[in-house]
Scaffold this motif. Structure first.
Motif, PDB file in Angstrom:
ATOM      1  N   SER A   1     -12.254  19.057 -53.467  1.00  0.00           N
ATOM      2  CA  SER A   1     -12.146  17.692 -52.244  1.00  0.00           C
ATOM      3  C   SER A   1     -11.005  17.443 -51.608  1.00  0.00           C
ATOM      4  O   SER A   1      -9.668  18.171 -52.071  1.00  0.00           O
ATOM      5  CB  SER A   1     -12.118  16.188 -53.053  1.00  0.00           C
ATOM      6  OG  SER A   1     -13.853  16.608 -53.695  1.00  0.00           O
ATOM      7  N   GLY A   2     -10.554  16.952 -50.508  1.00  0.00           N
ATOM      8  CA  GLY A   2      -9.055  17.410 -49.538  1.00  0.00           C
ATOM      9  C   GLY A   2      -8.134  16.546 -51.014  1.00  0.00           C
ATOM     10  O   GLY A   2      -7.356  16.780 -50.585  1.00  0.00           O
ATOM     11  N   PHE A   3      -8.227  15.578 -51.490  1.00  0.00           N
ATOM     12  CA  PHE A   3      -7.802  14.618 -52.521  1.00  0.00           C
ATOM     13  C   PHE A   3      -7.021  15.540 -53.412  1.00  0.00           C
ATOM     14  O   PHE A   3      -6.451  14.822 -54.200  1.00  0.00           O
ATOM     15  CB  PHE A   3      -8.309  13.792 -52.670  1.00  0.00           C
ATOM     16  CG  PHE A   3      -9.402  13.356 -53.066  1.00  0.00           C
ATOM     17  CD1 PHE A   3      -9.813  13.352 -54.079  1.00  0.00           C
ATOM     18  CD2 PHE A   3     -10.616  12.650 -52.578  1.00  0.00           C
ATOM     19  CE1 PHE A   3     -10.614  13.709 -55.103  1.00  0.00           C
ATOM     20  CE2 PHE A   3     -11.621  13.432 -53.213  1.00  0.00           C
ATOM     21  CZ  PHE A   3     -11.760  13.372 -54.195  1.00  0.00           C
ATOM     22  N   SER A   4      -7.939  16.492 -54.084  1.00  0.00           N
ATOM     23  CA  SER A   4      -8.009  16.783 -55.479  1.00  0.00           C
ATOM     24  C   SER A   4      -6.006  18.170 -55.435  1.00  0.00           C
ATOM     25  O   SER A   4      -6.017  18.378 -54.724  1.00  0.00           O
ATOM     26  CB  SER A   4      -8.517  17.212 -55.733  1.00  0.00           C
ATOM     27  OG  SER A   4      -8.639  18.305 -57.119  1.00  0.00           O
ATOM     28  N   SER A   5      -4.992  17.073 -56.215  1.00  0.00           N
ATOM     29  CA  SER A   5      -4.374  17.710 -56.258  1.00  0.00           C
ATOM     30  C   SER A   5      -4.028  18.794 -56.953  1.00  0.00           C
ATOM     31  O   SER A   5      -4.748  19.024 -57.597  1.00  0.00           O
ATOM     32  CB  SER A   5      -3.654  16.451 -57.684  1.00  0.00           C
ATOM     33  OG  SER A   5      -2.443  15.578 -56.962  1.00  0.00           O
ATOM     34  N   ILE A   6      -3.111  19.730 -56.111  1.00  0.00           N
ATOM     35  CA  ILE A   6      -2.783  21.270 -56.770  1.00  0.00           C
ATOM     36  C   ILE A   6      -2.225  21.848 -57.637  1.00  0.00           C
ATOM     37  O   ILE A   6      -1.355  20.675 -57.997  1.00  0.00           O
ATOM     38  CB  ILE A   6      -3.238  22.498 -55.395  1.00  0.00           C
ATOM     39  CG1 ILE A   6      -1.854  21.487 -55.497  1.00  0.00           C
ATOM     40  CG2 ILE A   6      -3.609  21.774 -54.461  1.00  0.00           C
ATOM     41  CD1 ILE A   6      -1.140  23.283 -53.338  1.00  0.00           C
ATOM     42  N   GLY A   7      -2.203  22.646 -58.069  1.00  0.00           N
ATOM     43  CA  GLY A   7      -1.292  23.639 -59.013  1.00  0.00           C
ATOM     44  C   GLY A   7       0.267  24.606 -57.234  1.00  0.00           C
ATOM     45  O   GLY A   7      -0.055  24.361 -57.069  1.00  0.00           O
ATOM     46  N   PRO A   8       0.745  25.384 -58.152  1.00  0.00           N
ATOM     47  CA  PRO A   8       0.866  25.659 -60.021  1.00  0.00           C
ATOM     48  C   PRO A   8       2.309  24.405 -60.897  1.00  0.00           C
ATOM     49  O   PRO A   8       2.153  23.373 -59.765  1.00  0.00           O
ATOM     50  CB  PRO A   8       1.850  26.892 -59.759  1.00  0.00           C
ATOM     51  CG  PRO A   8       2.890  27.016 -58.687  1.00  0.00           C
ATOM     52  CD  PRO A   8       1.820  26.197 -57.892  1.00  0.00           C
ATOM     53  N   SER A   9       1.749  24.282 -62.040  1.00  0.00           N
ATOM     54  CA  SER A   9       3.094  24.015 -62.540  1.00  0.00           C
ATOM     55  C   SER A   9       4.589  24.473 -61.999  1.00  0.00           C
ATOM     56  O   SER A   9       4.230  25.429 -61.642  1.00  0.00           O
ATOM     57  CB  SER A   9       2.850  24.019 -64.137  1.00  0.00           C
ATOM     58  OG  SER A   9       3.295  25.238 -64.256  1.00  0.00           O
ATOM     59  N   TYR A  10       5.413  23.241 -62.122  1.00  0.00           N
ATOM     60  CA  TYR A  10       6.584  24.102 -61.387  1.00  0.00           C
ATOM     61  C   TYR A  10       7.145  24.893 -62.266  1.00  0.00           C
ATOM     62  O   TYR A  10       7.725  26.139 -61.651  1.00  0.00           O
ATOM     63  CB  TYR A  10       7.893  23.136 -61.943  1.00  0.00           C
ATOM     64  CG  TYR A  10       9.565  23.177 -61.055  1.00  0.00           C
ATOM     65  CD1 TYR A  10       9.395  23.177 -60.258  1.00  0.00           C
ATOM     66  CD2 TYR A  10      10.256  23.762 -62.499  1.00  0.00           C
ATOM     67  CE1 TYR A  10      10.559  23.253 -59.296  1.00  0.00           C
ATOM     68  CE2 TYR A  10      11.590  24.205 -61.017  1.00  0.00           C
ATOM     69  CZ  TYR A  10      11.507  23.620 -59.824  1.00  0.00           C
ATOM     70  OH  TYR A  10      12.946  24.153 -59.284  1.00  0.00           O
ATOM     71  N   ASP A  11       7.109  25.767 -63.405  1.00  0.00           N
ATOM     72  CA  ASP A  11       7.228  26.621 -64.220  1.00  0.00           C
ATOM     73  C   ASP A  11       6.043  27.881 -63.443  1.00  0.00           C
ATOM     74  O   ASP A  11       5.849  28.864 -64.455  1.00  0.00           O
ATOM     75  CB  ASP A  11       7.726  26.783 -65.661  1.00  0.00           C
ATOM     76  CG  ASP A  11       6.134  25.757 -66.236  1.00  0.00           C
ATOM     77  OD1 ASP A  11       5.826  25.462 -65.175  1.00  0.00           O
ATOM     78  OD2 ASP A  11       6.153  26.319 -67.184  1.00  0.00           O
ATOM     79  N   GLY A  12       5.331  27.900 -63.105  1.00  0.00           N
ATOM     80  CA  GLY A  12       4.243  29.176 -62.277  1.00  0.00           C
ATOM     81  C   GLY A  12       2.723  28.350 -63.020  1.00  0.00           C
ATOM     82  O   GLY A  12       2.349  29.629 -62.782  1.00  0.00           O
TER      83      GLY A  12
END
Length: 534
Positions: free
Chosen positions: A356-367
């Motif tokens: 779904s386009g609204f679904s947040s993505i990664g990565p976490s900031y530390d990869g």
């Protein structure tokens, strides 16, 4: 019916506030040994049993806060205590900057951390001390008549677990959300009520025991797991038991919400909960911009809520969190507690398994790979406060759909640790060999997860189950051969075969898809069970 949510954010100049939010951390728990000597003073027997079964020892974080320290802070001039955390040995406080800074002179205070990062003047690493947050509620043998909810369960092959009577029975799920109105009256929750599966709860925002109030978001979330309305909605864990905790203040946007979440998670731990599911996320757009998180905070160790979630996992609890609904925004990344290392972060796909386009993505900031897994979050079938069945969008719903299935899997493998169950879920996912930061490891196959343990070093096993063509029986080397008989659900004998160690395989290719029963007899060993033919 499609349920929509709108949140009004008030942008108010920080100069209008004389009160600040902060955390005061203590440096000791002088009565710790008393609690270690009598652990039932701090944890229920079920909680202790969960620790024992996973070889998890008690430690400093289990010990309650020192009451004399808490009382001294409460009595300090101009200070209001908003929440507390034994895990982090801290109080969430509110007061003027001057009065909060005055607490640093107390000998039992380790440090004070303001929610406004600009007020923190310290030689310690900022990434360890920034606790700013924003509220971002994510809007978002049994053959059940799933009705319109069939797809969100069958996508995960969850119906296979249900057909084998793994429906969450014996597992306890804590739901941390914004409110649960209608759960005490609406028809889709009647089964939970009649069977006493609502074990209790608490409203941490209002500090009272009435949790059948607040925002209806939690009601919709619960319905995806515990809802039961034939031919319309069957939840993923209809026989699990539930605690319902309100930690989300829908009337304001306050840093204290992360602290309330941790406080509720600690209570869930004390009560012996197995799984925490939370469809709340914290990142940006906070009422006071200086409290906002940034992407650099999404490292699993900075956010107060994420640190709490990681501690919950260390206690043997599985924590499942929504990835977030910011996939179409400029800042698309997951928030907290979804950034925590051990949290199972769930993104959303459509009914046809497309992200779904609204679904947040990664990565976490530390990869690290985030989200971890995906489930249906577009047009998810839910029940509202009046018992109406409709659809709604959001990782708010893919998260509990997943949590319910995890409860069913853990019921099937009660001897497994939370780490092992987490690994089984992820390893069964369709992108496990090639994960990415849109889908994570993909969509789990709970049928495969159920068979992922081949019972090595056990005396008896039947796998894979479900099966398409062949089922293998493993049994003790002391047994030479065995008789296997397979029956239909009507009791008709459909297979009768002798097997040996040299040829332990049973062909089921000729059987129609469905549920069957088997008996296994050999040298005094008698086993019975179910077979699912795909």
């Amino acid at each position: 019916m499609k349920i929509h949510y709108a949140v009004l954010f008030l942008l108010i100049s920080t100069t209008m506030f004389s009160q600040e939010d902060a955390w005061v951390y203590f440096n000791a728990k002088p009565n710790a040994q008393t609690y270690f000597d009598t652990p039932t003073l701090m944890l229920s027997q079920r909680s202790l049993d969960r620790r024992s079964s996973q070889n998890i020892g008690l430690n400093f974080t289990d010990v309650p806060l020192e009451v004399t320290y808490v009382n001294q802070v409460k009595s300090s001039a101009g200070i209001t205590v908003m929440a507390q955390s034994k895990w982090l040995n801290a109080l969430h406080i509110r007061g003027s900057q001057v009065n909060i800074n005055a607490l640093k002179t107390l000998q039992f205070v380790d440090k004070v951390v303001f929610a406004n990062k600009a007020l923190n003047i310290t030689s310690k690493k900022v990434s360890e001390n920034q606790i700013a947050e924003t509220k971002n509620k994510l809007k978002t043998t049994i053959n059940y008549n799933y009705g319109t909810s069939a797809n969100q369960i069958q996508m995960l092959n969850g119906h296979v677990l249900h057909q084998q009577n793994y429906t969450g029975s014996g597992k306890i799920i804590a739901v941390l959300d914004g409110g649960f109105p209608g759960v005490n009256t609406a028809q889709p929750f009647q089964k939970l009520r009649d069977n006493n599966q609502i074990l209790g709860g608490y409203d941490y925002v209002s500090r009272n025991a009435n949790f059948y109030t607040g925002d209806s978001h939690g009601t919709l979330v619960l319905s995806t797991m515990g809802g039961y309305k034939e031919n319309q909605l069957i939840g993923t864990a209809p026989d699990a038991s539930y605690y319902l905790f309100i930690t989300e203040d829908d009337a304001s946007e306050c840093p204290v919400e992360e602290s309330l979440w941790v406080e509720a998670a600690e209570e869930a731990d004390r009560l012996g909960v197995d799984i925490i599911t939370t469809s709340l996320g914290y990142f940006g757009d906070f009422t006071r911009p200086e409290y906002n998180h940034t992407y650099s905070d999404m490292n699993g160790t900075t956010n107060f809520i994420s640190r709490g979630a990681e501690i919950a996992f260390s206690k043997g609890i599985i924590v499942v969190a929504s990835a977030g609904n910011e996939g179409n925004q400029t800042e698309k990344h997951i928030g907290g507690p979804a950034d925590a290392v051990s949290v199972i972060t769930v993104g959303a796909v459509t009914a046809s398994k497309v992200r779904s386009g609204f679904s947040s993505i990664g990565p976490s900031y530390d990869g690290r790979i985030k989200p971890d897994v995906m489930a249906q979050g577009k047009d998810a079938v839910v029940a509202d406060v009046s018992g109406n069945i409709g659809v709604s969008d959001g990782t708010s719903f893919s998260c509990p759909i997943m949590a319910g299935m995890i409860a069913c899997l853990w019921q099937a493998y009660p001897e497994k640790t939370n780490k092992e169950i987490r690994n089984m879920v992820i390893q069964s996912s369709d992108k496990y060999s090639a994960p990415d930061n849109n889908y994570g490891y993909g969509i789990p196959n709970f049928s495969a997860a159920l068979a992922v343990d081949s019972f090595v070093n056990k005396d008896f096993a039947v796998y894979p189950n479900p099966a398409k063509t062949t089922i293998t029986f493993t049994f003790s080397n002391q047994i030479n051969d065995a008789s296997v008989i397979v029956y239909s659900v009507l009791g008709q004998k459909v297979i009768d075969k002798n097997i040996t160690h040299q040829n332990p395989n049973l062909s089921v290719e000729s059987l129609k898809s469905g549920l069957y029963f088997y008996t296994f007899d050999a040298d005094g060993l008698h086993k019975t069970g179910k077979i699912i033919k795909q």
